[in-house]
Scaffold this active site. Structure first.
Site, short mmCIF file in Angstrom:
data_model
loop_
_atom_site.label_atom_id
_atom_site.label_comp_id
_atom_site.label_asym_id
_atom_site.label_seq_id
_atom_site.Cartn_x
_atom_site.Cartn_y
_atom_site.Cartn_z
N TRP A 122 45.27 73.09 89.99
CA TRP A 122 44.33 73.33 91.08
C TRP A 122 44.49 72.34 92.21
O TRP A 122 44.43 72.70 93.39
CB TRP A 122 42.89 73.40 90.58
CG TRP A 122 42.66 74.66 89.81
CD1 TRP A 122 42.30 74.77 88.49
CD2 TRP A 122 42.82 76.01 90.28
NE1 TRP A 122 42.23 76.10 88.12
CE2 TRP A 122 42.55 76.88 89.19
CE3 TRP A 122 43.18 76.57 91.49
CZ2 TRP A 122 42.61 78.27 89.31
CZ3 TRP A 122 43.26 77.96 91.60
CH2 TRP A 122 42.97 78.79 90.52
N ASP B 200 36.48 68.86 93.98
CA ASP B 200 36.42 70.27 93.57
C ASP B 200 35.80 70.32 92.17
O ASP B 200 36.47 70.13 91.17
CB ASP B 200 37.83 70.87 93.56
CG ASP B 200 37.86 72.28 92.97
OD1 ASP B 200 36.80 72.81 92.60
OD2 ASP B 200 38.97 72.85 92.90
N LYS C 101 32.42 79.88 87.07
CA LYS C 101 32.52 79.19 85.78
C LYS C 101 31.15 78.80 85.24
O LYS C 101 30.79 79.18 84.14
CB LYS C 101 33.44 77.98 85.90
CG LYS C 101 34.91 78.39 85.74
CD LYS C 101 35.78 78.05 86.89
CE LYS C 101 37.12 78.76 86.80
NZ LYS C 101 38.07 78.28 87.79
C1 LIG Z 1 38.85 78.25 88.86
C2 LIG Z 1 39.13 77.09 89.75
C3 LIG Z 1 39.54 77.26 91.09
C4 LIG Z 1 39.83 78.62 91.68
O1 LIG Z 1 38.70 79.26 92.11
P1 LIG Z 1 38.84 80.62 92.97
O2 LIG Z 1 37.42 81.03 93.12
O3 LIG Z 1 39.67 81.57 92.18
O4 LIG Z 1 39.49 80.27 94.25
C5 LIG Z 1 39.73 76.14 91.86
N1 LIG Z 1 39.55 74.90 91.37
C6 LIG Z 1 39.17 74.70 90.10
C7 LIG Z 1 38.97 73.30 89.60
C8 LIG Z 1 38.95 75.79 89.25
O5 LIG Z 1 38.58 75.58 87.97
#
Ligand SMILES: *Cc1c(COP(=O)(O)O)cnc(C)c1O
Length: 361
Positions: free
Chosen positions: A103, A173, A197
């Protein structure tokens, strides 16, 4: 299939049954308003009140200080990979990034379109099996922000602390660990998290930004990604994903009913430890991540005999356990232990793994 399986999906993730049932019960007639949330304008007082309540709940649960704004945005975390640089690099056209897994790598690739990227640390040489040691970090003399991914969802590594350098704003993030660890918002300039999530549905994100950082957007930053525009429009520069927003509200109420972040953090630590203990004690399963950097939330593991992996996934499904396939860049297996996971799921997985080992080990 007439029952719900124990679901270890990496995202969109398992949701608490109580929340799903409540949403189901009011799907036709939301809060006795006489229509479904799916049929509601985002401009009516009922919806505006809902969004205001959600912001208050969010602030309370996360202890967000007054000089931070809580914003919501269409699009998932990947949109914020663009949103962050576009909102931050008006004056300093350089940003510091930690490359510690899939990521952060994606965030770097996106930010590269807009500014110079300096890598503070590169975890690729270990195959992303650890966070590079602090002694090797090199920050820029001048950077608009420091970006890192505290929990790398695909690789199963996590930072032990917030990486800081002077007063440079830290951007985090938090998509795969929000509400599963207590954080001090004051450590950060910007936090963002997509909601699929730990907060419900895909295609939506929450952003927490310190007030003084709202003046650094590039003039040609798209309107819907501009954090100041989000603030001024109460996160409605266009029609927002109303159902996803409503669902965040349901998840926040559920989080409080569970006892808040401290309880969820303790639960997450305990579940993670149980699964790692099982893996570490076995000669049949293995996790390759360096001990001190292991994620308690996303746990990749392998069978020592890789040829049994497909059999493992099929037998698990027959035993009522699903979505254990590892990410395609890593292979093997992965169990994601987000907050909506069924309370008995980890126990069920461990017991299945022991049986599978007995049979094939
Ligand atoms: C799942 C995830 C993403 C991607 O998210 P999207 O909504 O598909 O863009 C980005 N960063 C982390 C840490 C993630 O777990």
């Amino acid at each position: 299939m007439n029952k719900r399986l124990y679901n270890f999906s990496a995202g969109p993730a398992a949701l608490p049954l109580e929340v799903l049932l409540q949403v189901q019960s009011e799907l036709l007639n939301w809060d006795n308003h006489g229509f479904s949330i799916l049929e509601s304008s985002h401009r009516i007082p009922e919806f505006i009140e809902l969004t205001e309540r959600i912001e208050q709940d969010f602030r309370r649960i996360m202890s967000v200080p007054d000089h931070y704004h809580v914003l919501f945005s269409s699009g998932g975390a990947s949109f914020q990979f663009s949103g962050v640089p576009l909102n931050m690099i008006r004056h300093i056209k350089r940003a510091d990034y930690f490359c510690t897994g899939l990521w952060s790598q994606k965030a770097i690739n996106e930010a590269k379109r807009y500014c110079d990227i300096h890598l503070v640390a590169q975890g690729n040489s270990s195959g992303y099996l650890e966070i590079p040691d602090e002694s090797s970090w090199s920050f820029s003399e001048k950077a608009a922000y420091i970006f890192y991914t505290p929990n790398e969802t695909v690789n199963g590594v996590r930072f032990k602390k917030v990486p800081k350098s002077g007063n440079v704003p830290v951007v985090s993030d938090l998509t795969s660990c929000i509400f599963q660890e207590n954080i001090n918002i004051n450590d950060f300039g910007i936090i963002f998290a997509a909601t699929q999530k730990n907060l419900g549905l895909a295609g939506f994100s929450v952003i927490i930004i310190r007030d003084d950082l709202l003046e650094q957007a590039l003039p040609d930053c798209p309107n819907c990604l501009n954090y100041k525009t989000l603030l001024q429009s109460k996160s409605m520069p266009n029609t927002p994903p109303t159902f996803a927003w409503y669902f965040v509200g349901k998840m926040l109420q559920w989080i409080e009913s569970q006892g808040g972040v401290s309880v969820l953090e303790a639960r997450s630590q305990q579940q993670g430890r149980q699964l790692y203990d099982m893996i570490d004690q076995s000669h049949f399963y293995t996790n390759r991540v360096s001990l001190e950097y292991r994620s308690m939330i996303n746990i990749p593991f392998f069978l020592k005999d890789n040829t049994l992996t497909t059999q493992f996934i099929e037998s698990a499904k027959a035993a009522g356990i699903t979505q254990l396939k590892g990410h395609k860049t890593v292979g093997g297996l992965r169990a994601s232990l987000y907050i909506g996971l069924h309370p008995d799921a980890v126990k069920a997985l461990i017991s299945f793994m022991k049986n599978f080992e007995k049979k094939y080990g």
